[in-house]
Motif scaffolding. Sequence first.
Motif, PDB file in Angstrom:
ATOM      1  N   TYR A  12      -5.787  -5.789  -2.995  1.00 57.76           N
ATOM      2  CA  TYR A  12      -5.939  -6.390  -1.673  1.00 57.76           C
ATOM      3  C   TYR A  12      -5.098  -7.658  -1.563  1.00 57.76           C
ATOM      4  N   LYS A  13      -5.109  -8.487  -2.616  1.00 49.45           N
ATOM      5  CA  LYS A  13      -4.345  -9.732  -2.607  1.00 49.45           C
ATOM      6  C   LYS A  13      -2.843  -9.429  -2.505  1.00 49.45           C
ATOM      7  N   GLN A  14      -2.360  -8.435  -3.268  1.00 49.15           N
ATOM      8  CA  GLN A  14      -0.945  -8.060  -3.203  1.00 49.15           C
ATOM      9  C   GLN A  14      -0.597  -7.509  -1.828  1.00 49.15           C
ATOM     10  N   SER A  15      -1.486  -6.702  -1.268  1.00 48.17           N
ATOM     11  CA  SER A  15      -1.279  -6.152   0.069  1.00 48.17           C
ATOM     12  C   SER A  15      -1.256  -7.272   1.104  1.00 48.17           C
ATOM     13  N   SER A  16      -2.126  -8.247   0.955  1.00 44.03           N
ATOM     14  CA  SER A  16      -2.191  -9.369   1.880  1.00 44.03           C
ATOM     15  C   SER A  16      -0.914 -10.201   1.826  1.00 44.03           C
ATOM     16  N   ILE A  17      -0.374 -10.414   0.631  1.00 45.18           N
ATOM     17  CA  ILE A  17       0.878 -11.163   0.486  1.00 45.18           C
ATOM     18  C   ILE A  17       2.007 -10.408   1.178  1.00 45.18           C
ATOM     19  N   MET A  18       2.089  -9.102   0.937  1.00 48.11           N
ATOM     20  CA  MET A  18       3.135  -8.293   1.567  1.00 48.11           C
ATOM     21  C   MET A  18       2.974  -8.298   3.086  1.00 48.11           C
ATOM     22  N   THR A  19       1.760  -8.178   3.564  1.00 52.98           N
ATOM     23  CA  THR A  19       1.499  -8.213   5.004  1.00 52.98           C
ATOM     24  C   THR A  19       1.962  -9.538   5.593  1.00 52.98           C
ATOM     25  N   ASN A  20       1.651 -10.637   4.919  1.00 48.73           N
ATOM     26  CA  ASN A  20       2.063 -11.958   5.406  1.00 48.73           C
ATOM     27  C   ASN A  20       3.590 -12.096   5.430  1.00 48.73           C
ATOM     28  N   ILE A  21       4.253 -11.571   4.417  1.00 47.56           N
ATOM     29  CA  ILE A  21       5.714 -11.625   4.372  1.00 47.56           C
ATOM     30  C   ILE A  21       6.304 -10.801   5.523  1.00 47.56           C
ATOM     31  N   LEU A  22       5.813  -9.583   5.684  1.00 43.42           N
ATOM     32  CA  LEU A  22       6.327  -8.714   6.749  1.00 43.42           C
ATOM     33  C   LEU A  22       6.069  -9.318   8.128  1.00 43.42           C
ATOM     34  N   PHE A  23       4.846  -9.793   8.340  1.00 42.52           N
ATOM     35  CA  PHE A  23       4.500 -10.357   9.642  1.00 42.52           C
ATOM     36  C   PHE A  23       5.255 -11.662   9.883  1.00 42.52           C
ATOM     37  N   GLY A  24       5.423 -12.444   8.849  1.00 40.07           N
ATOM     38  CA  GLY A  24       6.148 -13.708   8.972  1.00 40.07           C
ATOM     39  C   GLY A  24       7.637 -13.530   9.213  1.00 40.07           C
TER      40      GLY A  24
END
Length: 181
Positions: A12-24
């Motif tokens: 979940y933490k890795q997915s959240s980091i990737m989501t933040n990078i993509l969204f950012g």
Amino acid sequence: MQEKTKQQATAYKQSSIMTNILFGSRWLQLPLYLGLIVAQAVYVFFFGVELIHLVSTANKIVEADIMLIVLGLIDVVMISNLLIMVIVGGYETFVSRLNLEGHPDEPDWLSHVNANLLKVKLATAIIGISSIHLLKTFINAHNLSDKVLIAQTVIHMTFVFSAVAIAYIDKLMAHSQPAEH
């Protein structure tokens, strides 16, 4: 069981980091919109130069030339309007909300802007700009070949056809989506 929970938390933490990078990554568009603002400033400068030229030569030029210069000024204004639609609408749609609710100068279209509406508005603005160019061509037709006149007319009609197709597709998409409650 505890090991599985730790693995889920790590995933979940890795997915959240990737989501933040993509969204950012949407903020990478900000320099593009700032560049368009600089282009807008260049158009304002160009408009001023052409307006000064028109005023300074008004008593020395013929009406057809005045009309061509005025159409050029209108063209600059229409391109400037197109830039504003792209800058404001694109930023609002793809980067971040502008939070203009209640602002007296908020454009009416901005409250319901989306990618499809932006495409239709851009297409109609391009038709307007193309119309001005075509009118300038027809006014100056005696200095141009038939080949140029035909080519510009075909290009303009292509813009018209494309805008109608975009609007039609947008209408089809709007009817195929379930109603929001």
